[in-house]
Design an enzyme around this catalytic site. Structure first.
Site, PDB file in Angstrom:
ATOM      1  N   ASP A   5       0.874  -1.173   0.000  1.00  0.00           N
ATOM      2  CA  ASP A   5       0.000   0.000   0.000  1.00  0.00           C
ATOM      3  C   ASP A   5       0.915   1.228   0.000  1.00  0.00           C
ATOM      4  O   ASP A   5       2.104   1.153   0.283  1.00  0.00           O
ATOM      5  CB  ASP A   5      -0.951  -0.011   1.200  1.00  0.00           C
ATOM      6  CG  ASP A   5      -2.168   0.876   0.943  1.00  0.00           C
ATOM      7  OD1 ASP A   5      -2.095   1.736   0.029  1.00  0.00           O
ATOM      8  OD2 ASP A   5      -3.188   0.732   1.639  1.00  0.00           O
TER       9      ASP A   5
HETATM   10  C1  BGC Z   1      -5.072   3.095  -0.171  1.00  0.00           C
HETATM   11  C2  BGC Z   1      -5.067   2.006  -1.218  1.00  0.00           C
HETATM   12  C3  BGC Z   1      -4.826   2.600  -2.572  1.00  0.00           C
HETATM   13  C4  BGC Z   1      -3.565   3.413  -2.556  1.00  0.00           C
HETATM   14  C5  BGC Z   1      -3.241   4.047  -3.881  1.00  0.00           C
HETATM   15  C6  BGC Z   1      -3.893   4.024  -0.269  1.00  0.00           C
HETATM   16  O1  BGC Z   1      -4.091   5.149   0.531  1.00  0.00           O
HETATM   17  O2  BGC Z   1      -5.105   2.504   1.111  1.00  0.00           O
HETATM   18  O3  BGC Z   1      -6.289   1.314  -1.192  1.00  0.00           O
HETATM   19  O4  BGC Z   1      -4.774   1.592  -3.526  1.00  0.00           O
HETATM   20  O5  BGC Z   1      -3.677   4.451  -1.600  1.00  0.00           O
HETATM   21  O6  BGC Z   1      -4.137   5.037  -4.181  1.00  0.00           O
END
Ligand code: BGC
Length: 768
Positions: free
Chosen positions: A326
């Site tokens: 993540d």
């Molecule tokens: C989120 C993810 C997401 C990523 C990219 C993070 O803040 O938890 O679900 O895929 O950002 O946008």
């Protein structure tokens, strides 16, 4: 090698709403011997092909690769009860077996390989999409790799519109795997059209507590629903040519403290409730990519958790894709790389140090392996080819009928009617309806975090607009009052009042954009609903006094626990219903379309009935039971059961039975029931099959959902519904010994929802 024509054909296919692979086959038989459309889950394989080439994968709606109903009418027990091999979807072969990926990595320097292990160094979130890509590695002949979020549609960061589907929670309420796969295909078509490469979806984390700010992005509280819906979405995406990244692995169930909290639990709890859905998705869709979550599990960050990233995911599940982090979830260099983290996103904060400061602790083989896994995904999906890279962008998809129609179809299927006192719904010709509340004339379609989607404004229908159109068609009238005093003044004399209570991203959402977890589960608490100067509970009280014919629409992500809702004669969850939500609402409230959705979570009577949430704590101790499992254990009747939902018709269940009273541990459980539409309208029922463990010798829930299916019936019609699942799915996870099926008497509980009173008589069967 694919050609431009291949990608053009994909877009065209999505435009026609035609799958590029065979959908699942029927699961029901009608009284006249006709098959009904439907889909079955049950863990025994898959419901149709995944695979990057659109035609790959196995077929067979029963998921047993046999292409139809299992014949249980011949007097002999079907042989599948004794022996049955589930089919596994297989898209990703081991990277080492991908000759192109191996050869390409062999030709690269160590420094180039390391650059495949991180995103865009020092990326900026400003106007470009730097933080959503691996930049090109031109000297090695590797193109840019663009990533997009998107449980509810392609996240259009900057300039262009995409189709906004209902959020995952609404789609979960439809229990419709076929539609979920269709959504995946259309999202993939839009990704291909805008020239993005990797879909950072679906989210399949358990809704452990309804206060989770990202509840709307997932598919509810049950691991089987989460796994099956997630797998369907991945099959759709990957079958149409885009790799999918399933997230957030694992136990990411709060938002406010997501980057620091440790979710602590014993192995049985972890495996049965927090990784089981990922296992189902691996077996039934083989996602190309896994995203490791921010949080810790039992004290170790998920992104440096060898148990999760290597022992379970690769050694046990034999999965061969790419693990990325993540955004900012990598917190170390050596422990993360050695635990099995292949790609740090979105920048090079920790993995940038590889090859310089810590070369001795992370081997060259580990770097080579990570680089090969990365290119294994890209080659498998044809993304390294000139044809793919040079295809033209085509932004004219948002108005394609198939995209718009599917958004409407799933909005209709995702709304859940929970109360209809005195048949206040559907509204009839001549009715005068007052729509009230600040949210009635705004389409609230969900969070503004990473799941945000910007549909074309002209395609977005507010509740008021949808109700007005439906009223006009029905010969009724709709008026609107945005303020409480006006609403109360106008309520008297109207046939009914419809209050739309909508939360906004500030009330529940991903933390980085004003959101976060909910402060309370009700509508009167200290946290005001954004944009409401008077709390919704006050609206409900005053409106019900002014006109008892009150209908409340909950435009939210998960359960609302609010006593004043009892004052409403009509109550429904619309969730965040996507761009066509207003149209669906109008059709449902005026009865031109019937309700069929069912709750993918349990609504409590009081907050205290849920597990402790723990969103402010450094660690959260996860109990074994959550959701309906916890209510069953305490013998507490919730306010609304998991799986509950009304229709304008009624259904009766008869002749609950199991094809084989004795099933082998390697066999198939075949459940059957006769379902009759005992009302006066055509309707679709979601039939649920739970397993009970009355003779267990260990800690187990009273019951667990094992399978479900949808069946559509005309008034008076009866169909036999058959639902199957492998006996292996009856296993519990033993701390020593792993997954274990008990060779004892079990029972099947078949019915319309998790209410024990509606699942009788139980059907006994023995596993030997
Ligand atoms: C989120 C993810 C997401 C990523 C990219 C993070 O803040 O938890 O679900 O895929 O950002 O946008």
């Amino acid at each position: 090698m694919r050609t431009l024509a291949f990608y053009a054909a994909l877009l065209l296919l999505s435009g026609c709403g035609r799958p590029a692979y065979k959908p699942g086959t029927n699961t029901t038989t009608g009284a006249q011997g006709t098959g009904g459309a439907g889909n079955v889950t049950g863990g025994n394989g898959n419901n149709g092909g995944g695979g990057p080439q659109g035609g790959m994968g196995t077929t067979g709606g029963m998921g047993v690769g046999m292409g139809g109903m299992i014949n249980t009418t011949g007097g002999q027990p079907p042989e599948q009860c004794m022996s049955f091999t589930p089919t596994r979807v297989s898209t990703m072969k081991p990277a080492k077996e991908n000759a192109e990926a191996v050869a390409k990595v062999a030709s690269m320097t160590l420094e180039q390989r390391i650059r495949l292990m991180y995103g865009y160094p020092d990326c900026s979130y400003d106007t470009t999409d730097q933080c959503f890509q691996q930049p090109p590695l031109t000297e090695a002949g590797i193109p840019r790799w663009m990533m997009s979020d998107g449980p509810r549609g392609v996240r259009s960061q900057n300039t262009f519109p995409t189709t906004a589907f209902p959020v995952s929670m609404a789609r979960a309420a439809s229990f419709d795997l076929v539609a979920e796969e269709e959504i995946g295909k259309i999202i993939a078509a839009e990704m291909l059209a805008v020239k993005w490469d990797l879909m950072l979806s679906p989210t399949i984390n358990v809704l452990r507590h309804p206060a989770w700010g990202r509840a709307q992005e997932t598919y509810g509280e049950d691991p089987v629903v989460l796994g099956e819906m997630g797998a369907a979405f991945v099959r759709g995406i990957q079958g149409a040519g885009i790799p999918a990244c399933i997230k957030h692995f694992a136990a990411n169930n709060t938002e406010d403290n997501r980057t620091t909290v440790s979710a602590n639990m014993d192995m049985q709890t972890l495996r049965e409730n927090y990784t089981r859905q990922f296992e189902i998705a691996v077996m039934k869709s083989d996602p190309a990519c896994f995203m490791a979550s921010y949080n810790k599990v039992n004290g170790t960050y998920a992104a440096e958790n060898k148990l999760l990233l290597t022992d379970i995911l690769r050694t046990e599940w034999k999965w061969h894709g790419l693990v990325l982090s993540d955004w900012g979830a990598v917190k170390s260099t050596v422990p993360s790389a050695n635990a099995g983290m292949d790609l740090e996103m979105p920048n090079s904060m920790y993995f940038g140090a590889l090859g310089s400061s810590v070369p001795a602790q992370v081997t060259g083989e580990r770097v080579q392996e990570a680089a090969e896994r990365n290119l294994n995904v890209r080659y498998t999906f044809g993304q390294m080819s000139d044809a793919y890279q040079n295809r033209a962008a085509n932004m004219n998809f948002v108005d394609l009928p198939a995209h718009k129609d599917l958004a409407l179809k799933v909005a209709r299927q995702g709304m859940v009617l929970l109360r209809n006192t005195e048949n206040i719904l559907p509204f009839a010709a001549g009715a005068s309806i007052l729509m009230v509340g600040p949210a009635a004339n705004e389409a609230h379609i969900g969070d503004r975090g990473s799941s945000e989607v910007h549909p074309k404004p002209a395609n977005v229908v507010s509740p008021l607009a949808g109700m007005t159109a439906a009223a006009t068609a029905a010969g009724a009238t709709v008026t609107h009052a945005a303020e409480l005093t006006d609403a109360v003044a106008q309520a008297a004399g109207k046939t009914a009042v419809v209050l739309v209570v909508s939360m906004a991203h500030k009330d529940e959402g991903e933390g980085f954009n004003e959101g976060g977890d909910r402060d309370n589960l009700g509508l009167a608490g200290p946290h005001p609903i954004d944009g409401w100067t008077t709390k919704p509970a006050m609206w409900i009280t005053q409106l019900a006094a002014a006109n008892p014919n009150l209908v409340v629409v909950l435009n939210v992500g998960a359960a609302v626990v609010e006593p004043t809702l009892d004052m409403a004669k009509g109550l429904l969850y619309s969730f965040y219903p996507g761009q066509a939500g207003g149209t669906a609402l109008g059709e449902l409230l005026f009865g031109t379309v019937n309700f069929s959705g069912k709750l993918p979570f349990t609504v409590a009577n009081a907050d205290s009935e849920y597990p402790a949430f723990g969103n402010g704590a450094a660690s959260a101790d996860y109990e074994y039971l959550h959701g309906y499992r916890k209510f069953d254990d305490g013998g507490v009747a919730p306010k609304h059961y998991f799986g509950a939902g009304l229709s304008y018709t009624t259904f009766t269940y008869a002749n609950r039975r199991v094809a084989c009273p004795t099933v082998s541990q390697n066999g198939l459980v075949i459940a059957e029931v006769d379902v009759t539409n005992s009302g006066t309208k055509e309707g679709t029922e979601i039939v649920q099959v739970y397993a009970g463990y009355p003779n267990t010798a260990v800690r187990r829930p009273k019951k667990e959902l094992k399978a479900f299916t949808r069946v559509t019936l005309m008034p008076g019609e009866t169909k036999t519904v058959q639902v199957t699942f492998p006996a292996k799915d009856l296993a519990y996870y033993a701390e020593a010994g792993g997954w274990t099926v008990e060779p004892v008497g079990h029972e099947l509980l078949i019915g319309p929802n998790a209410d024990p009173a509606q699942l009788t008589p139980a059907v006994p069967f023995t596993v030997n």
